[in-house]
Design an enzyme around this catalytic site. Structure first.
Site, PDB file in Angstrom:
ATOM      1  N   LYS A 126       2.714  -6.085  18.343  1.00  0.00           N
ATOM      2  CA  LYS A 126       2.550  -6.449  17.120  1.00  0.00           C
ATOM      3  C   LYS A 126       3.616  -7.124  16.501  1.00  0.00           C
ATOM      4  O   LYS A 126       4.599  -7.448  16.769  1.00  0.00           O
ATOM      5  CB  LYS A 126       2.479  -5.096  16.256  1.00  0.00           C
ATOM      6  CG  LYS A 126       1.673  -5.044  14.918  1.00  0.00           C
ATOM      7  CD  LYS A 126       0.035  -4.789  15.370  1.00  0.00           C
ATOM      8  CE  LYS A 126      -0.696  -5.062  14.062  1.00  0.00           C
ATOM      9  NZ  LYS A 126      -2.110  -4.504  14.143  1.00  0.00           N
ATOM     10  N   ASP A 166      -4.527  -9.669  11.606  1.00  0.00           N
ATOM     11  CA  ASP A 166      -4.393  -8.262  11.069  1.00  0.00           C
ATOM     12  C   ASP A 166      -4.339  -8.388   9.588  1.00  0.00           C
ATOM     13  O   ASP A 166      -5.054  -9.589   8.924  1.00  0.00           O
ATOM     14  CB  ASP A 166      -3.119  -7.546  11.389  1.00  0.00           C
ATOM     15  CG  ASP A 166      -2.952  -5.851  11.299  1.00  0.00           C
ATOM     16  OD1 ASP A 166      -3.632  -5.203  11.760  1.00  0.00           O
ATOM     17  OD2 ASP A 166      -2.510  -5.585  10.038  1.00  0.00           O
TER      18      ASP A 166
HETATM   19  P1  NDP Z   1      -7.633  -7.995   5.499  1.00  0.00           P
HETATM   20  O1  NDP Z   1      -6.586  -8.612   5.101  1.00  0.00           O
HETATM   21  O2  NDP Z   1      -8.853  -8.684   5.863  1.00  0.00           O
HETATM   22  O3  NDP Z   1      -7.929  -6.765   4.382  1.00  0.00           O
HETATM   23  C1  NDP Z   1      -7.252  -5.934   4.015  1.00  0.00           C
HETATM   24  C2  NDP Z   1      -7.765  -5.361   2.695  1.00  0.00           C
HETATM   25  O4  NDP Z   1      -7.067  -4.301   2.371  1.00  0.00           O
HETATM   26  C3  NDP Z   1      -8.033  -6.468   1.466  1.00  0.00           C
HETATM   27  O5  NDP Z   1      -8.885  -5.859   0.591  1.00  0.00           O
HETATM   28  C4  NDP Z   1      -6.743  -6.190   0.737  1.00  0.00           C
HETATM   29  O6  NDP Z   1      -6.528  -6.143  -0.695  1.00  0.00           O
HETATM   30  C5  NDP Z   1      -6.400  -4.664   0.755  1.00  0.00           C
HETATM   31  N1  NDP Z   1      -5.246  -4.154   1.093  1.00  0.00           N
HETATM   32  C6  NDP Z   1      -3.922  -4.791   1.798  1.00  0.00           C
HETATM   33  N2  NDP Z   1      -2.915  -4.172   1.795  1.00  0.00           N
HETATM   34  C7  NDP Z   1      -3.051  -3.192   0.744  1.00  0.00           C
HETATM   35  C8  NDP Z   1      -2.152  -2.298  -0.041  1.00  0.00           C
HETATM   36  N3  NDP Z   1      -0.827  -2.380   0.440  1.00  0.00           N
HETATM   37  N4  NDP Z   1      -2.530  -1.733  -0.985  1.00  0.00           N
HETATM   38  C9  NDP Z   1      -3.894  -1.701  -1.243  1.00  0.00           C
HETATM   39  N5  NDP Z   1      -4.754  -2.535  -0.759  1.00  0.00           N
HETATM   40  C10 NDP Z   1      -4.308  -3.240   0.369  1.00  0.00           C
HETATM   41  O7  NDP Z   1      -7.013  -6.729   6.733  1.00  0.00           O
HETATM   42  P2  NDP Z   1      -7.891  -6.130   7.865  1.00  0.00           P
HETATM   43  O8  NDP Z   1      -9.317  -5.541   7.147  1.00  0.00           O
HETATM   44  O9  NDP Z   1      -7.944  -6.928   9.013  1.00  0.00           O
HETATM   45  O10 NDP Z   1      -7.226  -4.758   8.084  1.00  0.00           O
HETATM   46  C11 NDP Z   1      -7.233  -3.643   7.241  1.00  0.00           C
HETATM   47  C12 NDP Z   1      -6.723  -2.367   7.908  1.00  0.00           C
HETATM   48  O11 NDP Z   1      -7.316  -2.314   9.314  1.00  0.00           O
HETATM   49  C13 NDP Z   1      -5.133  -2.538   8.328  1.00  0.00           C
HETATM   50  O12 NDP Z   1      -4.517  -1.219   8.663  1.00  0.00           O
HETATM   51  C14 NDP Z   1      -5.056  -3.214   9.684  1.00  0.00           C
HETATM   52  O13 NDP Z   1      -3.963  -2.781  10.468  1.00  0.00           O
HETATM   53  C15 NDP Z   1      -6.163  -2.658  10.346  1.00  0.00           C
HETATM   54  N6  NDP Z   1      -7.079  -3.176  11.672  1.00  0.00           N
HETATM   55  C16 NDP Z   1      -7.369  -4.474  11.482  1.00  0.00           C
HETATM   56  C17 NDP Z   1      -7.996  -4.586  12.729  1.00  0.00           C
HETATM   57  C18 NDP Z   1      -8.580  -6.186  12.929  1.00  0.00           C
HETATM   58  O14 NDP Z   1      -9.221  -6.410  13.761  1.00  0.00           O
HETATM   59  N7  NDP Z   1      -8.423  -6.881  11.524  1.00  0.00           N
HETATM   60  C19 NDP Z   1      -8.174  -4.091  13.909  1.00  0.00           C
HETATM   61  C20 NDP Z   1      -7.746  -2.693  13.857  1.00  0.00           C
HETATM   62  C21 NDP Z   1      -7.274  -2.306  12.684  1.00  0.00           C
HETATM   63  P3  NDP Z   1      -6.747  -7.770  -1.152  1.00  0.00           P
HETATM   64  O15 NDP Z   1      -8.209  -8.171  -1.230  1.00  0.00           O
HETATM   65  O16 NDP Z   1      -6.447  -7.710  -2.405  1.00  0.00           O
HETATM   66  O17 NDP Z   1      -5.774  -8.458  -0.264  1.00  0.00           O
HETATM   67  O1  2IT Z   2      -4.870  -3.102  14.692  1.00  0.00           O
HETATM   68  C1  2IT Z   2      -5.263  -3.932  15.560  1.00  0.00           C
HETATM   69  O2  2IT Z   2      -5.802  -3.191  16.582  1.00  0.00           O
HETATM   70  C2  2IT Z   2      -5.703  -5.309  15.265  1.00  0.00           C
HETATM   71  N1  2IT Z   2      -5.224  -5.800  14.389  1.00  0.00           N
HETATM   72  C3  2IT Z   2      -6.398  -6.267  16.255  1.00  0.00           C
HETATM   73  C4  2IT Z   2      -5.580  -6.466  17.198  1.00  0.00           C
HETATM   74  C5  2IT Z   2      -6.079  -7.465  18.322  1.00  0.00           C
HETATM   75  O3  2IT Z   2      -5.102  -7.927  19.210  1.00  0.00           O
HETATM   76  O4  2IT Z   2      -7.171  -7.917  18.309  1.00  0.00           O
END
Ligand code: NDP
Ligand code: 2IT
Length: 444
Positions: A126, A166
């Site tokens: 990561k 992420d």
């Molecule tokens: P994005 O940046 O696309 O979206 C994150 C969302 O969560 C936004 O709406 C953001 O608000 C909100 N957010 C982020 N940080 C905070 C915080 N500290 N407090 C309150 N709201 C918060 O990220 P993802 O959707 O990609 O990721 C979301 C979660 O999923 C994370 O935990 C990530 O690690 C996990 N994840 C992501 C994967 C991926 O493929 N993208 C895969 C597996 C897990 P705002 O709109 O205001 O920025």
């Molecule tokens: O938390 C996760 O699994 C991710 N943000 C996606 C990682 C990836 O390599 O697609």
């Protein structure tokens, strides 16, 4: 003292001020206790748990860049290459002002087990930065990404370490990072996943984490005599994972009624309008107030509070520790019977214990959000064979992978006398493969 307790104490002592990393290690080690105790002498002699909880490599670097006003800015860059026993390091990059080395270590540690569960050949890693893309111009984001990759390029590669997105890293950032990698190395290779479709990206990668979460949820509900159709779902987040979880849940007949961002949350009793949510968040990069202004049925609440919503199922899809014990109690009292994690470690340890003690279904993120990284691995395969698969092909592989993950998690829980405990099942199933590969490869 038992080996598990000894290793946990060592992790806390050696990694001070990294509470999220301690939390992730504690949850994993606690649920591995039954497996470790069976093999304690052997694991202890080989220091297997010490090796598992110590990253193979941690890279910390300076990221200087010039903002639109001509001011030089400096951020911290991180890449933690945690474990390569079963494949090249694989895991996202997070750009958010809260990012520290401890955040990246917790995420990298979780990624080892998640990637193992996918059954694809990917190790755990990561990275990220305390850079905040919010409020920055596209040019500033580009300059930051170019500077970040100017250091990172020497540590990554299609067969070495393959980052992706992420929080705060989506298609725009991956594009800038990819361009700079190619410029420096001269290599047109699959060094990143989540790429655009015109330069090696995979169809369905954008949707994969959210869709995968709902495929997993559907499998978990069916195995427990329940069904998704007709259920009211409370979702947090309004980013990549939340948007596509809401979209797939609707397609399967459920009704998601909430979403959140870092400033507030929406309750929309008619069901979230996904097209509008995409317009607000993916196109305009605006706040959820813009959603409420355009949608008469929606109510906007400033600040936290989404878990007070009456629902059957909760899907936390924003960030770590966003669902605490009080939230879990509210959900339970309001009739919620299932929490499926889309984010990484969104539920605190106390909340998880409460949820499980009430007999509610609970799926840990490392199992239910693994569809994103699994589809990243499918993107790597397509890049290697220089072909691209159709949306239907990738989506159907994703669905099969999520059903398979549910099956292995369920079976591991049953085998170790913890039926229905999907936290234990996920940690055990993920661990066994990595431990086997580590043992086979000697002391490295
Ligand atoms: P994005 O940046 O696309 O979206 C994150 C969302 O969560 C936004 O709406 C953001 O608000 C909100 N957010 C982020 N940080 C905070 C915080 N500290 N407090 C309150 N709201 C918060 O990220 P993802 O959707 O990609 O990721 C979301 C979660 O999923 C994370 O935990 C990530 O690690 C996990 N994840 C992501 C994967 C991926 O493929 N993208 C895969 C597996 C897990 P705002 O709109 O205001 O920025
Ligand atoms: O938390 C996760 O699994 C991710 N943000 C996606 C990682 C990836 O390599 O697609």
């Amino acid at each position: 003292m038992s080996y598990v307790d000894e290793v946990y104490e060592r992790v806390v002592a050696q990694n001070p001020a990294q509470p999220e990393f301690h939390q992730a290690v504690k949850e994993v080690l606690e649920s591995l206790r039954v497996v470790i105790e069976e093999n304690e002498e052997e694991y202890r002699k080989e220091a297997l748990l010490e090796r598992l909880t110590t990253p193979e490599r941690q890279i910390l670097f300076r990221v200087p860049w010039v903002d639109d006003k001509g001011q030089v800015q400096v951020n911290n860059g991180f890449r933690v290459q945690f474990n390569s026993a079963i494949g090249p390091y694989k895991g996202g990059l997070r750009f958010h002002p809260s990012v520290t080395l401890g955040t990246i270590k917790f995420l990298g540690f979780e990624q080892i087990f998640k990637n193992s569960l996918t059954s694809l050949p990917i190790g755990g890693g990561k990275g990220g930065s305390d850079f905040d893309p919010k409020g920055k111009s596209d040019k500033e984001v580009m300059k930051f990404c170019q500077s970040f990759m100017t250091e990172l390029y020497r540590h990554v590669g299609a067969d070495t370490d393959v980052p992706a997105g992420d929080i705060g890293v989506g298609g725009r950032e991956i594009g800038f990072l990819y361009g700079q990698y190619k410029r420096i190395t001269g290599l047109y290779e699959g060094v990143l996943t989540g790429k655009g479709l015109t330069y090696g990206g995979s169809l369905a990668r954008t949707q994969a984490t959210g869709y995968g979460l709902i495929y997993f949820l559907d499998a978990m509900l069916r195995a427990n005599g329940k069904a998704l159709a007709g259920q009211t779902v409370a979702v947090s987040g309004a980013g990549n994972v939340a948007i596509y979880a809401i979209e797939k849940a609707q397609q399967l007949g459920a009704k998601p009624v909430t979403c959140t961002d870092s400033t507030g949350w929406i309750y929309d009793p008619e069901g979230i309008d996904v097209a509008l949510l995409k317009e607000v968040k993916e196109v305009k990069r605006a706040r959820l107030t813009a959603y409420a202004e355009a949608r008469p049925s929606a109510v906007y609440h400033e600040g936290k509070g989404v878990w007070s919503t009456k629902c059957n199922i909760a899907c936390p899809c924003a960030t770590q520790n966003e669902l605490n014990l009080d939230d879990a109690k509210m959900l339970y009292e309001n009739g919620c019977y299932c929490v499926a994690e889309g984010a990484n470690m969104p539920t605190t340890l106390e909340a998880t214990q409460f949820i499980q003690s009430k007999g509610m279904l609970f799926s840990p993120g490392k199992a239910s959000n693994a569809g994103g990284v699994a589809t990243s691995a499918l993107e790597m395969s397509q890049n290697s064979e220089r072909l691209s698969w159709s949306f239907e092909e990738v989506d159907s592989k994703l669905k099969g992978i999520m059903e398979n993950i549910f099956r292995s998690v369920d079976e591991a829980a049953k085998k170790y006398g913890k039926e229905g405990d999907y936290v234990a099942g996920a940690n055990i199933a993920g661990f066994l493969k990595v431990a086997e590969a580590m043992k086979a490869q000697g002391i490295v």
